[in-house]
Design a protein around this motif. Structure first.
Motif, short mmCIF file in Angstrom:
data_model
loop_
_atom_site.label_atom_id
_atom_site.label_comp_id
_atom_site.label_asym_id
_atom_site.label_seq_id
_atom_site.Cartn_x
_atom_site.Cartn_y
_atom_site.Cartn_z
N LEU A 88 0.82 -1.18 0.13
CA LEU A 88 -0.05 -0.05 0.04
C LEU A 88 0.74 1.19 -0.03
CD1 LEU A 88 -2.66 -1.01 2.34
CD2 LEU A 88 -2.98 -0.72 0.10
N VAL A 89 2.18 1.30 0.33
CA VAL A 89 2.79 2.43 0.63
C VAL A 89 3.18 2.90 -0.90
CG1 VAL A 89 5.34 2.99 0.89
CG2 VAL A 89 3.96 1.69 2.67
N LEU A 92 0.98 5.15 -1.86
CA LEU A 92 1.28 6.56 -1.20
C LEU A 92 2.35 7.39 -1.98
CD1 LEU A 92 0.86 8.50 1.54
CD2 LEU A 92 2.67 7.06 2.46
N ILE A 93 3.22 6.57 -2.34
CA ILE A 93 4.31 7.13 -3.22
C ILE A 93 3.91 7.80 -4.30
CG2 ILE A 93 6.47 6.61 -4.31
CD1 ILE A 93 7.15 4.54 -2.26
N VAL A 96 1.96 10.96 -3.72
CA VAL A 96 2.84 12.12 -3.29
C VAL A 96 3.62 12.63 -4.37
CG1 VAL A 96 5.08 12.06 -2.08
CG2 VAL A 96 2.95 11.70 -0.85
N LEU A 97 3.91 11.77 -5.50
CA LEU A 97 5.04 12.13 -6.49
C LEU A 97 3.91 13.16 -7.41
CD1 LEU A 97 6.87 9.26 -7.76
CD2 LEU A 97 7.71 11.22 -6.81
N GLU A 99 1.40 14.76 -6.43
CA GLU A 99 1.03 16.11 -5.58
C GLU A 99 2.37 16.97 -5.80
OE1 GLU A 99 -1.88 16.49 -4.65
OE2 GLU A 99 -1.43 18.52 -3.60
N GLY A 100 3.64 16.19 -5.42
CA GLY A 100 5.14 16.93 -5.30
C GLY A 100 5.09 17.57 -6.63
N GLY A 101 4.81 17.11 -7.74
CA GLY A 101 4.82 17.79 -8.94
C GLY A 101 4.34 19.20 -8.96
N THR A 103 3.39 20.88 -6.63
CA THR A 103 4.05 21.94 -5.47
C THR A 103 5.19 22.40 -5.98
OG1 THR A 103 3.20 20.19 -3.79
CG2 THR A 103 4.71 22.10 -2.90
N PHE A 104 6.10 21.78 -6.78
CA PHE A 104 7.26 22.11 -7.41
C PHE A 104 6.89 23.12 -8.36
CE2 PHE A 104 10.29 21.87 -11.04
CZ PHE A 104 11.52 22.10 -10.24
N ARG A 107 6.41 26.60 -6.65
CA ARG A 107 7.43 27.23 -6.03
C ARG A 107 8.01 28.44 -6.98
NH1 ARG A 107 8.73 25.23 -0.81
NH2 ARG A 107 8.13 23.06 -0.87
N PHE B 40 5.35 1.04 8.17
CA PHE B 40 4.41 2.04 8.07
C PHE B 40 4.84 3.42 8.73
CE2 PHE B 40 0.88 -1.12 6.98
CZ PHE B 40 1.17 -0.98 5.59
N SER B 43 7.97 4.36 6.69
CA SER B 43 7.72 4.57 5.11
C SER B 43 7.06 6.13 5.15
CB SER B 43 6.68 3.72 4.63
OG SER B 43 7.07 2.47 4.90
N VAL B 47 8.70 9.12 2.87
CA VAL B 47 7.92 9.54 1.61
C VAL B 47 7.65 11.05 1.86
CG1 VAL B 47 5.74 9.58 0.64
CG2 VAL B 47 6.87 7.21 0.99
N GLY B 50 10.90 12.47 0.59
CA GLY B 50 10.86 12.39 -0.73
C GLY B 50 10.12 13.57 -1.44
N PHE B 51 8.90 13.73 -0.61
CA PHE B 51 7.99 14.58 -1.18
C PHE B 51 8.62 15.95 -1.36
CE2 PHE B 51 4.55 17.85 0.27
CZ PHE B 51 4.00 17.90 -0.92
N ILE B 52 9.16 16.33 -0.04
CA ILE B 52 9.70 17.87 0.42
C ILE B 52 10.81 17.87 -0.48
CG2 ILE B 52 10.58 19.37 1.60
CD1 ILE B 52 8.75 18.15 3.89
N PHE B 54 11.50 16.29 -3.50
CA PHE B 54 11.01 16.57 -4.95
C PHE B 54 10.48 17.95 -5.35
CE2 PHE B 54 7.89 15.59 -7.97
CZ PHE B 54 8.71 15.02 -9.01
N THR B 55 9.98 18.63 -4.20
CA THR B 55 9.30 19.95 -4.58
C THR B 55 10.36 20.97 -4.60
OG1 THR B 55 9.07 20.38 -2.03
CG2 THR B 55 7.20 19.63 -3.58
N PHE B 56 11.84 20.80 -4.15
CA PHE B 56 12.81 21.79 -4.29
C PHE B 56 13.90 21.29 -5.41
CE2 PHE B 56 11.85 22.64 -0.02
CZ PHE B 56 11.98 24.22 0.28
N PRO B 57 14.25 22.38 -6.25
CA PRO B 57 15.22 22.07 -7.41
C PRO B 57 16.41 21.47 -6.75
CG PRO B 57 14.70 24.51 -7.28
CD PRO B 57 13.57 23.78 -6.24
#
Lengths: 107, 251
Positions: A88-89, A92-93, A96-97, A99-101, A103-104, A107, B40, B43, B47, B50-52, B54-57
Motif C-alpha cells: 500500500l506504501v 502513497l508514493i 505524493v509524486l 502532488e509533489g509535481g 507543489t514544485f 514554488r 508504515f 515509510s 515518503v 521524498g515529497f519535500i 522533490f518539491t525543491f530543485p
C-alpha cells in the motif's frame, strides 16, 4: 507453542552459516556499488538515478528479509500478511509524486 | 496408521483452530505484525522526505568539490558564496556529510556514513549467528554473538552521536539550516533520530536477552526463541537504515 514446528530443520548448521556469510558479502557488495555509483554519477541529476538507488535498496531489503529475517523459510501465508499490506506504501508514493509535481510548479 | 490420520487431519485443518496456521508461535507472529506497523511509520517519514525533496530543485551548479581535497574552515560559507548552498535549492549530500573523526579539514564525502552502514550490517550478521547458535542450544555461542551485536549497536549509536554533534556545531537545528532549506535539517534530525531511537531500544532489548542467556533462562526453557524475536526487530532496524542511507545520503 512448541518450538519444533519449524520448516528449516532439513539444513545443517554449516549450510546456514554459509548462507549467512554469503548474504553478508552480497549486502556489502551492493553497498559498495551504491557508493561507487554515487561518485560516478555525481554531476548527473535525473529521476532514473534516484530510481536506481531505490532499486538497489529494495534488493538489499529483499536479502535482509528473506535470509536474515528468515522469511524465505516461513509459510507463504506469513509472507503474504506482511508483504501484501506493505505494498500500500506504493500507492502513497504514487500520490505524493503527483502532488509533489504540482507543489514544485508553485514554488 | 494413527500417525498418518493425524497428519491428514492436520493438513485439512490448517485454518481450523488449535494450532498456528503460520507455523510460527504467537510471539513471533505479533513481532511481525508490529514490524509491519513500524514499517508504515518509517515509510511515511521517508515518503515525506521524498515529497519535500522533490518539491525543491537540486543545486544546479556543476562544480564538483573533489574528494580528499583540503577545505578551509569556512567550508560552509564558501559553498554559500558559490551558490551551492542556498535556501531555494536542496543541498547535495556529499557537500553536507563530508566529515570524518580525527580527519578535520579533509573533504571526505559519504565515508563516515558508509562506515556506519557496515557497522550495522555486521551487527545484523552477528545477530543471525546468535539465532543460528540458539537452534543448536549452544549457550556460550549465543552469548558471545549477542555481546558482539550489542557492541555493534553501541558503535553505531556513537557514530550517530558524533555526526549529530558535527551537524549541530555547523548550525543545523530543527528551525535553521546553513546548507539550504530548513526542512532538510529538520527531516534529518527527525528521521535519523527516530531510527537512532529504534537502535537504542534494540540495544536495550539485546542487553536484556543477553543477561537472560547468561542466566540460563532459555536453557531451562529448552529453546532460544526470544533471541529470534529480538533478532527480527534488530534486522528490521538494519533494513530501515538501508533506506535512510539511500534517501538521505545518496539521493
Amino acid at each position: 507453542m512448541e518450538h519444533t514446528e519449524h520448516l528449516e530443520h532439513t539444513e545443517s548448521p554449516a549450510d546456514i552459516k554459509k548462507q549467512i556469510w554469503r548474504t553478508f558479502w552480497i549486502l556489502s557488495f551492493l553497498t559498495v556499488i551504491d557508493i561507487v555509483l554515487y561518485f560516478a554519477l555525481l554531476s548527473y541529476h535525473s529521476m532514473w538515478k534516484n530510481t536506481l538507488f531505490i532499486l538497489l535498496g529494495v534488493v538489499k531489503a529483499f536479502y535482509i528479509v528473506a535470509v536474515f529475517m528468515h522469511m524465505k523459510f516461513e509459510r507463504k501465508a506469513l509472507a503474504g500478511i506482511i508483504i501484501l499490506p506493505f505494498m500500500l506504501v506504493l500507492v502513497l508514493i504514487w500520490l505524493v509524486l503527483i502532488e509533489g509535481g504540482y507543489t514544485f510548479d508553485l514554488r | 496408521m494413527a500417525n498418518t490420520t493425524t497428519l491428514e487431519a492436520e493438513k485439512k485443518y490448517t485454518w481450523g483452530g488449535g494450532k498456528s496456521p503460520f507455523t510460527v508461535s504467537y510471539g513471533k507472529l505479533m513481532m511481525w505484525i508490529f514490524l509491519l506497523s513500524d514499517a508504515f511509520s518509517f515509510s511515511s517519514l521517508l515518503v515525506t522526505y521524498g515529497f519535500i525533496r522533490f518539491t525543491f530543485p537540486a543545486s544546479g551548479a556543476n562544480e564538483i568539490v573533489k574528494p580528499l581535497s583540503h577545505t578551509a574552515d569556512n567550508f560552509v560559507e564558501a559553498m554559500r558564496e558559490a551558490h551551492l548552498f542556498s535556501p531555494e535549492h536542496w543541498p547535495l549530500p556529499e557537500l553536507v556529510f563530508n566529515h570524518f573523526p580525527f580527519l578535520h579539514g579533509l573533504h571526505l564525502p559519504l565515508f563516515f556514513v558508509s562506515l556506519m552502514t557496515f557497522v550495522l550490517i555486521f551487527s545484523s550478521v552477528t545477530m543471525v549467528l546468535a539465532v543460528e547458535a540458539g537452534h543448536r542450544n549452544a549457550k556460550k555461542e549465543v552469548a558471545f554473538y549477542m555481546l558482539l551485536t550489542i557492541f555493534g549497536g553501541i558503535a553505531f549509536l556513537s557514530c550517530q552521536a558524533w555526526e549529530w554533534s558535527q551537524f549541530i556545531t555547523e548550525g543545523a537545528s530543527l528551525h535553521g539550516n546553513p546548507f539550504g532549506p530548513t526542512a532538510f535539517a529538520a527531516l534529518f534530525f527527525i528521521v535519523t533520530g527516530f531510527h537512532g531511537f529504534h537502535v537504542f531500544s534494540g540495544v536495550v532489548l539485546n542487553f536484556i536477552i543477553y543477561v537472560n542467556v547468561l542466566d540460563g533462562t532459555y536453557e531451562r526453557r529448552g529453546h532460544y526463541e526470544m533471541v529470534e524475536k529480538v533478532g527480527l526487530y534488530w534486522h528490521f532496524v538494519d533494513l530501515v537504515w538501508v533506506f535512510v542511507f539511500t534517501f538521505f545520503y545518496l539521493i
